[in-house]
Write a protein that holds these residues in place. Structure first.
Motif, PDB file in Angstrom:
ATOM      1  N   PHE A  30       0.834  -1.208   0.000  1.00 42.02           N
ATOM      2  CA  PHE A  30       0.000   0.000   0.000  1.00 42.02           C
ATOM      3  C   PHE A  30       0.867   1.255   0.000  1.00 42.02           C
ATOM      4  N   GLU A  31       1.904   1.251   0.835  1.00 40.10           N
ATOM      5  CA  GLU A  31       2.808   2.412   0.920  1.00 40.10           C
ATOM      6  C   GLU A  31       3.523   2.661  -0.406  1.00 40.10           C
ATOM      7  N   VAL A  32       3.974   1.588  -1.046  1.00 38.51           N
ATOM      8  CA  VAL A  32       4.658   1.737  -2.336  1.00 38.51           C
ATOM      9  C   VAL A  32       3.707   2.360  -3.356  1.00 38.51           C
ATOM     10  N   ALA A  33       2.470   1.875  -3.380  1.00 41.03           N
ATOM     11  CA  ALA A  33       1.487   2.432  -4.318  1.00 41.03           C
ATOM     12  C   ALA A  33       1.206   3.906  -3.993  1.00 41.03           C
ATOM     13  N   MET A  34       1.017   4.205  -2.723  1.00 35.25           N
ATOM     14  CA  MET A  34       0.727   5.586  -2.340  1.00 35.25           C
ATOM     15  C   MET A  34       1.902   6.514  -2.662  1.00 35.25           C
ATOM     16  N   ARG A  35       3.100   6.045  -2.411  1.00 36.96           N
ATOM     17  CA  ARG A  35       4.281   6.893  -2.599  1.00 36.96           C
ATOM     18  C   ARG A  35       4.622   7.087  -4.077  1.00 36.96           C
ATOM     19  N   TYR A  36       4.652   5.983  -4.845  1.00 41.63           N
ATOM     20  CA  TYR A  36       5.175   6.069  -6.205  1.00 41.63           C
ATOM     21  C   TYR A  36       4.094   6.212  -7.279  1.00 41.63           C
ATOM     22  N   VAL A  37       2.885   5.794  -6.977  1.00 36.63           N
ATOM     23  CA  VAL A  37       1.818   5.933  -7.965  1.00 36.63           C
ATOM     24  C   VAL A  37       1.043   7.227  -7.736  1.00 36.63           C
ATOM     25  N   PHE A  38       0.671   7.482  -6.470  1.00 35.34           N
ATOM     26  CA  PHE A  38      -0.154   8.641  -6.168  1.00 35.34           C
ATOM     27  C   PHE A  38       0.634   9.823  -5.589  1.00 35.34           C
ATOM     28  N   VAL A  45       2.614   3.725   7.924  1.00 37.06           N
ATOM     29  CA  VAL A  45       2.976   2.370   7.490  1.00 37.06           C
ATOM     30  C   VAL A  45       4.275   1.890   8.116  1.00 37.06           C
ATOM     31  N   ASP A  46       5.297   2.710   8.100  1.00 36.25           N
ATOM     32  CA  ASP A  46       6.598   2.291   8.631  1.00 36.25           C
ATOM     33  C   ASP A  46       6.488   1.911  10.102  1.00 36.25           C
ATOM     34  N   GLU A  47       5.877   2.758  10.889  1.00 35.49           N
ATOM     35  CA  GLU A  47       5.811   2.507  12.331  1.00 35.49           C
ATOM     36  C   GLU A  47       4.926   1.300  12.663  1.00 35.49           C
ATOM     37  N   ILE A  48       3.784   1.224  12.048  1.00 36.86           N
ATOM     38  CA  ILE A  48       2.881   0.097  12.301  1.00 36.86           C
ATOM     39  C   ILE A  48       3.545  -1.212  11.877  1.00 36.86           C
ATOM     40  N   SER A  49       4.232  -1.198  10.755  1.00 36.15           N
ATOM     41  CA  SER A  49       4.922  -2.404  10.282  1.00 36.15           C
ATOM     42  C   SER A  49       6.017  -2.835  11.251  1.00 36.15           C
ATOM     43  N   ARG A  50       6.740  -1.883  11.791  1.00 36.06           N
ATOM     44  CA  ARG A  50       7.796  -2.211  12.756  1.00 36.06           C
ATOM     45  C   ARG A  50       7.218  -2.791  14.049  1.00 36.06           C
TER      46      ARG A  50
END
Length: 169
Positions: A30-38, A45-50
């Motif tokens: 989701f983060e990759v799509a939000m960052r590079y597509v949109f 995302v980073d904190e929750i994933s950690r």
């Protein structure tokens, strides 16, 4: 009865860990799509994933021990049902108790202190530290309980031959 309950808890914790890994993969995608597509990166995302990764590591330990997937080295004691192998397995579990016991004790103290004081992380989301400290003592307690079950099994059941020794998976 108690053995089955602890085994069930370990199985459940393993399934929770697997689902957390799935969520981590989903969040990162989701983060990759939000960052590079949109061109609209997220802040969470980073904190929750950690945080989820910390939970995965500690919750999965009891599951991994139950399924005998911890690292083992069998150079001398290849026959799983000798007394010496049982002694070696017992010794390994006792060492595990020492490390998990220390982690459980001090992890609980740290968790309790941060919970009572209301500490939060020094990040943008600032979640309570109790969320990041809890997996240490909870996972260590689960590991101790599963270790007790495994120690019981070492002396009451035949030790299964390791997959590497039998060539099966």
């Amino acid at each position: 009865m108690l053995v089955r309950i602890i085994d069930s808890i370990s199985e459940f914790s393993g399934k929770i860990s697997a689902w957390c890994l799935f969520l981590i993969g989903f969040f990162i995608t989701f983060e990759v799509a939000m960052r590079y597509v949109f061109n609209a990166p997220t802040v969470w995302v980073d904190e929750i994933s950690r945080v989820l990764q910390v939970w995965v590591v500690y919750l999965a330990a009891a599951y991994v021990l139950k399924h005998r997937e911890m690292v083992t080295i069998e150079v001398f004691l290849t026959n799983p049902n000798t007394v010496w192998r049982r002694v070696a397995e017992s010794f390994a579990i006792i060492v595990l108790f020492m490390f998990a016991g220390v982690a459980c004790h001090y992890g609980f103290e740290l968790w309790l202190k941060s919970t009572l004081a209301g500490h939060t992380t020094d990040t943008y989301l600032a979640p309570p530290k109790m969320i990041t400290h809890a997996p240490v003592w909870i996972g260590s307690a689960l590991l101790i309980m599963q270790g007790a079950v495994q120690l019981y099994r070492v002396w009451t059941e035949d030790i299964p031959a390791d997959n590497a020794m039998t060539g099966s998976r």
